[in-house]
Scaffold this motif. Structure first.
Motif, mmCIF file in Angstrom:
data_model
loop_
_atom_site.group_PDB
_atom_site.id
_atom_site.type_symbol
_atom_site.label_atom_id
_atom_site.label_comp_id
_atom_site.label_asym_id
_atom_site.label_seq_id
_atom_site.Cartn_x
_atom_site.Cartn_y
_atom_site.Cartn_z
ATOM 1 N N ALA A 183 11.092 -42.108 -51.637
ATOM 2 C CA ALA A 183 12.492 -42.445 -51.385
ATOM 3 C C ALA A 183 13.421 -42.059 -52.535
ATOM 4 O O ALA A 183 13.031 -42.106 -53.700
ATOM 5 C CB ALA A 183 12.613 -43.946 -51.125
ATOM 6 N N PRO A 184 14.673 -41.691 -52.207
ATOM 7 C CA PRO A 184 15.672 -41.473 -53.263
ATOM 8 C C PRO A 184 15.791 -42.753 -54.087
ATOM 9 O O PRO A 184 15.836 -43.855 -53.521
ATOM 10 C CB PRO A 184 16.960 -41.210 -52.477
ATOM 11 N N CYS A 185 15.830 -42.630 -55.410
ATOM 12 C CA CYS A 185 15.798 -43.830 -56.244
ATOM 13 C C CYS A 185 16.538 -43.601 -57.552
ATOM 14 O O CYS A 185 17.090 -42.525 -57.795
ATOM 15 C CB CYS A 185 14.351 -44.250 -56.517
ATOM 16 N N SER A 186 16.517 -44.608 -58.406
ATOM 17 C CA SER A 186 17.215 -44.538 -59.691
ATOM 18 C C SER A 186 16.539 -43.603 -60.688
ATOM 19 O O SER A 186 17.126 -43.262 -61.713
ATOM 20 C CB SER A 186 17.299 -45.938 -60.312
ATOM 21 N N ALA A 187 15.307 -43.186 -60.397
ATOM 22 C CA ALA A 187 14.536 -42.283 -61.266
ATOM 23 C C ALA A 187 14.334 -42.856 -62.668
ATOM 24 O O ALA A 187 14.137 -42.120 -63.623
ATOM 25 C CB ALA A 187 15.199 -40.905 -61.340
ATOM 26 N N THR A 188 14.349 -44.178 -62.779
ATOM 27 C CA THR A 188 14.204 -44.815 -64.091
ATOM 28 C C THR A 188 12.782 -44.768 -64.626
ATOM 29 O O THR A 188 12.547 -45.139 -65.772
ATOM 30 C CB THR A 188 14.678 -46.280 -64.016
ATOM 31 N N GLY A 189 11.834 -44.298 -63.822
ATOM 32 C CA GLY A 189 10.469 -44.105 -64.312
ATOM 33 C C GLY A 189 10.251 -42.740 -64.929
ATOM 34 O O GLY A 189 9.212 -42.494 -65.551
ATOM 35 N N VAL A 190 11.229 -41.834 -64.761
ATOM 36 C CA VAL A 190 11.075 -40.469 -65.274
ATOM 37 C C VAL A 190 12.180 -40.111 -66.264
ATOM 38 O O VAL A 190 12.590 -38.961 -66.380
ATOM 39 C CB VAL A 190 11.013 -39.436 -64.118
ATOM 40 N N TYR A 221 4.928 -45.700 -49.177
ATOM 41 C CA TYR A 221 6.268 -45.777 -49.775
ATOM 42 C C TYR A 221 6.121 -45.540 -51.269
ATOM 43 O O TYR A 221 5.269 -46.146 -51.933
ATOM 44 C CB TYR A 221 6.879 -47.154 -49.508
ATOM 45 N N ALA A 222 6.950 -44.640 -51.807
ATOM 46 C CA ALA A 222 6.848 -44.277 -53.216
ATOM 47 C C ALA A 222 8.231 -44.112 -53.823
ATOM 48 O O ALA A 222 9.163 -43.665 -53.148
ATOM 49 C CB ALA A 222 6.060 -42.967 -53.368
ATOM 50 N N THR A 223 8.368 -44.479 -55.093
ATOM 51 C CA THR A 223 9.564 -44.152 -55.873
ATOM 52 C C THR A 223 9.142 -43.869 -57.307
ATOM 53 O O THR A 223 8.075 -44.312 -57.752
ATOM 54 C CB THR A 223 10.607 -45.305 -55.916
ATOM 55 N N CYS A 224 10.010 -43.157 -58.022
ATOM 56 C CA CYS A 224 9.800 -42.990 -59.463
ATOM 57 C C CYS A 224 10.722 -43.953 -60.205
ATOM 58 O O CYS A 224 11.327 -43.604 -61.218
ATOM 59 C CB CYS A 224 10.003 -41.551 -59.906
ATOM 60 N N SER A 225 10.827 -45.175 -59.675
ATOM 61 C CA SER A 225 11.639 -46.236 -60.279
ATOM 62 C C SER A 225 10.736 -47.321 -60.860
ATOM 63 O O SER A 225 9.607 -47.517 -60.398
ATOM 64 C CB SER A 225 12.566 -46.855 -59.233
ATOM 65 N N ILE A 226 11.259 -48.039 -61.842
ATOM 66 C CA ILE A 226 10.522 -49.178 -62.405
ATOM 67 C C ILE A 226 11.214 -50.495 -62.080
ATOM 68 O O ILE A 226 10.820 -51.542 -62.597
ATOM 69 C CB ILE A 226 10.365 -49.035 -63.932
ATOM 70 N N PHE A 227 12.225 -50.471 -61.206
ATOM 71 C CA PHE A 227 12.957 -51.686 -60.877
ATOM 72 C C PHE A 227 12.452 -52.293 -59.558
ATOM 73 O O PHE A 227 12.465 -51.621 -58.518
ATOM 74 C CB PHE A 227 14.455 -51.412 -60.786
ATOM 75 N N PRO A 228 12.017 -53.558 -59.567
ATOM 76 C CA PRO A 228 11.482 -54.203 -58.364
ATOM 77 C C PRO A 228 12.447 -54.206 -57.179
ATOM 78 O O PRO A 228 12.014 -54.218 -56.031
ATOM 79 C CB PRO A 228 11.202 -55.639 -58.841
ATOM 80 N N GLN A 229 13.746 -54.187 -57.449
ATOM 81 C CA GLN A 229 14.738 -54.187 -56.371
ATOM 82 C C GLN A 229 14.564 -52.979 -55.453
ATOM 83 O O GLN A 229 14.836 -53.054 -54.253
ATOM 84 C CB GLN A 229 16.141 -54.189 -56.983
ATOM 85 N N GLU A 230 14.108 -51.867 -56.011
ATOM 86 C CA GLU A 230 13.878 -50.652 -55.224
ATOM 87 C C GLU A 230 12.450 -50.576 -54.700
ATOM 88 O O GLU A 230 12.144 -49.697 -53.893
ATOM 89 C CB GLU A 230 14.151 -49.419 -56.081
ATOM 90 N N ASP A 284 4.099 -40.856 -65.829
ATOM 91 C CA ASP A 284 5.449 -41.411 -65.717
ATOM 92 C C ASP A 284 5.398 -42.796 -65.082
ATOM 93 O O ASP A 284 4.347 -43.269 -64.636
ATOM 94 C CB ASP A 284 6.321 -40.509 -64.831
ATOM 95 N N GLY A 285 6.577 -43.427 -64.974
ATOM 96 C CA GLY A 285 6.707 -44.663 -64.228
ATOM 97 C C GLY A 285 6.797 -44.359 -62.733
ATOM 98 O O GLY A 285 7.502 -43.425 -62.330
ATOM 99 N N PHE A 286 6.094 -45.145 -61.912
ATOM 100 C CA PHE A 286 6.040 -44.857 -60.479
ATOM 101 C C PHE A 286 5.666 -46.134 -59.730
ATOM 102 O O PHE A 286 5.119 -47.070 -60.320
ATOM 103 C CB PHE A 286 4.992 -43.773 -60.180
ATOM 104 N N TYR A 287 5.959 -46.153 -58.438
ATOM 105 C CA TYR A 287 5.586 -47.291 -57.598
ATOM 106 C C TYR A 287 5.032 -46.780 -56.276
ATOM 107 O O TYR A 287 5.560 -45.822 -55.708
ATOM 108 C CB TYR A 287 6.806 -48.183 -57.323
#
Length: 434
Positions: free
Chosen positions: A321-328, A370-379, A421-424
């Motif tokens: 999913a499009p995300c904040s990219a805070t893991g990268v 479901y995957a994101t490169c975010s580290i924020f639980p909200q996403e 990297d950071g990922f979920y």
């Protein structure tokens, strides 16, 4: 005419400082104007300046009597680049200052050279006192915007400093071997003739290099022996449990790394579709498919709609999913500057819409990753929890793995020094209803 690399770096960074574009896109547009021998320096100046922007900007504010006007943001970029050189590189101080002054001339703003010279020389004289004083400011001490520090402290009280420390480092160069063309042991043997490399810990196809270099010079690049992809992103294909005869969808597929991995790993898949909203980004997918000798059905469309869909449900769906990219942030340091706290809520709404739409296209018994490169639980886990409470035919499948940390829903990876990297990831199954 000789190229002043600092002036060119300023032209790369100026749109970013005006909140336009991204570092990757600006670099791609302007790098070709730089002599090949200086391109390494250009990238170092641009990525390094944005990596340390919170610190550099705090210093610049202390040095200035008046902030730069909007029309002079290019000169502000020169000042930041100059400070970056004085603090974080081995460029001799006199060269860093002189080249910065000369950059103003190349930008047709020669009078600004006096200001740049004064600012940088004042920093040299007062550096110790300025840096000691700024230690009281969180954004300077941790080199992150204050909203992000606060959010990390709140979301990850036991991990936030580890995340911040990793974010401030340069990410390693990681490859994924194409299992259709070679195997990891064989390719490592070829690679170690050229540079030092080692297998990744969690991905069986991953190789981590000891230094960054031009991957086009590595053996097998032209014939698709490997792709550049972080280890965390390489975990997706294995989690999908691909089987012969399946119909697979990669929603939000650009730049195509996970899509290509699915095609390399999935034996005898009946159909693989990929959806990407932006035509320009879809070109990257086509390029990657071509180089690796792979084929998929590519749709330029919105993954939150079904206008492109043929109505036949999928056995497997990957939703990156499009995300904040805070893991990268290590790979995209301009995220620290461009991303704002309010973006997270807007992104989580978009993610929920796409997830709901993709779920409708999944077969009973099928699986959605479901995957994101975010580290924020909200996403991530909070979004999945909300989806689970609202969706009767959804079942959460726990991911048993050595990587990341287990959450109530899914697993979260944090960026690691000399690692991934950071990922979920969260794996969901659609339950057949009576």
């Amino acid at each position: 005419m000789t190229t002043n690399v600092r002036a060119l770096a300023s032209q790369v960074l100026t749109p970013l400082l005006k909140n336009k574009g991204s570092l990757n896109t600006q670099m791609a547009a302007l790098e070709r104007r730089c002599p090949e021998k200086d391109r390494g320096l250009l990238r170092e100046l641009c990525y390094g300046t944005m990596r340390y922007h919170p610190q550099l900007n705090a210093i610049l504010k202390r040095l200035q009597n008046h902030p730069f006007k909007y029309r002079d943001i290019d000169i502000k970029a020169v000042a930041l680049i100059g400070l970056y050189q004085l603090i974080h590189t081995r460029v001799p101080s006199h060269a860093a200052i002189n080249e910065s002054v000369d950059a103003c001339k190349k930008l047709d703003k020669a009078p600004a050279g006096k200001l740049i010279n004064a600012l940088l020389r004042r920093f040299q004289r007062e550096r110790e006192a300025i840096e000691a004083d700024l230690e009281q400011e969180l954004s300077y001490r941790f080199n992150h915007p204050e909203w992000m520090i606060a959010k990390l402290q709140n979301n990850w009280p036991d991990h936030w400093q580890q995340i911040i420390n990793a974010n401030n480092l340069q990410a390693p160069l990681t490859l994924r071997i194409n299992a259709l063309r070679t195997d990891r042991e064989s390719y490592l043997t070829q690679l170690n003739v050229v540079t030092e490399a080692e297998p990744t810990r969690f991905s069986p196809q991953g190789i981590r290099l000891s230094q960054s270099l031009n991957v086009e010079t590595l053996p097998g690049y032209r014939v698709g022996a490997f792709s550049v992809q972080d280890e965390a992103a390489q975990l997706s294909a294995g989690l999908l449990d691909l089987q012969p005869g399946q119909r697979v969808l990669d929603a939000c597929a650009a730049p195509g790394g996970k899509l290509c991995h699915i095609l390399e790993a999935g034996k005898g898949l009946s159909q693989v579709d990929a959806v990407e909203l932006e035509e320009k980004r879809a070109e990257r997918i086509t390029e990657n498919l071509s180089r690796l000798g792979l084929k998929a059905n590519l749709h330029i469309a919105d993954a939150a709609t079904q206008t492109w869909w043929d109505g036949q449900a999928y056995d497997r769906i990957l939703l990156d999913a499009p995300c904040s990219a805070t893991g990268v942030i290590r790979r995209n340091p301009d995220i620290k500057y461009l991303r704002q706290g309010e973006d997270i809520h807007q992104l989580s709404q978009l993610q929920a819409d796409i997830l709901q739409n993709c779920w409708a296209m999944l077969k009973p018994g099928g699986k959605l990753l479901y995957a994101t490169c975010s580290i924020f639980p909200q996403e991530n886990e909070r979004l999945i929890k909300r989806f689970m409470t609202q969706t009767e035919d959804a079942r959460h499948l726990p991911i048993n793995a050595e990587w990341g940390i287990e959450r109530e829903y899914g697993r979260q990876l944090f960026p690691q020094e000399n690692g991934h990297d950071g990922f979920y990831y969260a794996l969901l199954e659609k339950v057949a209803q009576a």
